[in-house]
Design an enzyme around this catalytic site. Sequence first.
Site, PDB file in Angstrom:
ATOM      1  N   GLY A  68       0.819  -1.212   0.000  1.00  0.00           N
ATOM      2  CA  GLY A  68       0.000   0.000   0.000  1.00  0.00           C
ATOM      3  C   GLY A  68       0.847   1.253   0.000  1.00  0.00           C
ATOM      4  O   GLY A  68       0.469   2.284   0.574  1.00  0.00           O
ATOM      5  N   GLY A 122      -0.516   4.807  -0.902  1.00  0.00           N
ATOM      6  CA  GLY A 122      -1.681   5.296  -0.184  1.00  0.00           C
ATOM      7  C   GLY A 122      -1.368   6.453   0.744  1.00  0.00           C
ATOM      8  O   GLY A 122      -0.268   7.027   0.714  1.00  0.00           O
ATOM      9  N   GLN A 123      -2.338   6.765   1.603  1.00  0.00           N
ATOM     10  CA  GLN A 123      -2.243   7.940   2.466  1.00  0.00           C
ATOM     11  C   GLN A 123      -1.031   7.877   3.392  1.00  0.00           C
ATOM     12  O   GLN A 123      -0.247   8.827   3.469  1.00  0.00           O
ATOM     13  CB  GLN A 123      -3.522   8.068   3.306  1.00  0.00           C
ATOM     14  CG  GLN A 123      -3.554   9.310   4.186  1.00  0.00           C
ATOM     15  CD  GLN A 123      -4.736   9.310   5.127  1.00  0.00           C
ATOM     16  OE1 GLN A 123      -5.148   8.263   5.622  1.00  0.00           O
ATOM     17  NE2 GLN A 123      -5.293  10.480   5.371  1.00  0.00           N
ATOM     18  N   TYR A 157     -15.136  -2.257   7.865  1.00  0.00           N
ATOM     19  CA  TYR A 157     -13.766  -1.782   8.082  1.00  0.00           C
ATOM     20  C   TYR A 157     -13.331  -2.049   9.517  1.00  0.00           C
ATOM     21  O   TYR A 157     -12.250  -2.611   9.766  1.00  0.00           O
ATOM     22  CB  TYR A 157     -13.697  -0.290   7.773  1.00  0.00           C
ATOM     23  CG  TYR A 157     -12.368   0.363   8.069  1.00  0.00           C
ATOM     24  CD1 TYR A 157     -11.263   0.131   7.255  1.00  0.00           C
ATOM     25  CD2 TYR A 157     -12.221   1.230   9.145  1.00  0.00           C
ATOM     26  CE1 TYR A 157     -10.046   0.739   7.516  1.00  0.00           C
ATOM     27  CE2 TYR A 157     -11.003   1.837   9.418  1.00  0.00           C
ATOM     28  CZ  TYR A 157      -9.916   1.595   8.599  1.00  0.00           C
ATOM     29  OH  TYR A 157      -8.708   2.190   8.858  1.00  0.00           O
ATOM     30  N   LYS A 184     -10.458  -4.575  11.120  1.00  0.00           N
ATOM     31  CA  LYS A 184      -9.363  -4.064  11.941  1.00  0.00           C
ATOM     32  C   LYS A 184      -9.250  -4.812  13.267  1.00  0.00           C
ATOM     33  O   LYS A 184      -8.152  -5.187  13.685  1.00  0.00           O
ATOM     34  CB  LYS A 184      -9.533  -2.557  12.177  1.00  0.00           C
ATOM     35  CG  LYS A 184      -9.205  -1.704  10.966  1.00  0.00           C
ATOM     36  CD  LYS A 184      -7.782  -1.948  10.474  1.00  0.00           C
ATOM     37  CE  LYS A 184      -7.393  -1.065   9.304  1.00  0.00           C
ATOM     38  NZ  LYS A 184      -6.033  -1.364   8.799  1.00  0.00           N
TER      39      LYS A 184
END
Length: 317
Positions: free
Chosen positions: A8, A11-12, A141, A145
Amino acid sequence: MKKILITGATGQIGSELTRVLRQSYGADNVIAASNRKPSADFAEPGPFYLLDVRAGDRLDHLVAEHRCDTIFHLAALLSAVAETRPQEAWDINMNGLLNVLETARKHRCAIFFPSSIGAFGPGTPSIDTPQDTLQRPTTIYGITKVSGELLCDYYYRHFGVDTRGLRYPGLISSEAPPGGGSTDYAVEIFYAALAARHYDCFLSADTQLDMMYMPDAIDAALKLMNTAPDKLRHRNAFNVTAMSFTPAELAAEIRKRIPDFTIDYRIDPVRQAIASSWPRHMNDSAARAEWDWQPRFDLAAMVEDMLQKIAVKLQKN
């Protein structure tokens, strides 16, 4: 950490973490991987590979080829996007994590796994949320998690994989664009304030949530991964936070620097429901005690820095 794989990576979190790690460990020692190609200004020069984390053989090959000893596993679908694609979210967030854990088990890698404030639910104490408390999230989500936290703990206890993680609050980045999270307003608002002097916020004015500026988020991950293992009583995952505010309070802080900025509230029911199910402020005393966590940015410092950096980006465009 000598050889590091980042999933990832575009990504952010990944786009900024890759840059910091390459500056610290050398570009050739940080292997970036993502399911989409990076932008032209991505990080420092260094290895990049296209990777879907659900492709376990491909993942295993990359780790073996580069002899990686650490994996920062950041690939995931975020909260708001995940609610629209729950089956895909489970596939990416859980099966991808399982592939990473299995690869780490085989090659003796340490793993960083970012959990989230979304791992809590409406039954969790919303103020001063304890490190160890009820976790019954109502979003796919959040379910992935909390399941990821438990799976990482399992691989640590049963296979000795050095798994560590943080429960991040909403993250604010001057580099990466919003990526489908329920706290994206706290990034979008800066672009709107500078470009249009107005923002339509998708959360209500009084929605208080924990937040963190990305430099602190990166520092927290690196500090945790560099802590001696015998100091850690908790592993997956530590509460961390830096500030807690509402959209109205953020707007007021921006208005101190842009007096004609205005904000309206056009609430998105899906993202509002997600945000309302999360704690308003987490207790991060375990992180402070076990590995000396200390944020550097409060609300005022973050707003000042964000406005300066976003203004430069807008001028370039």
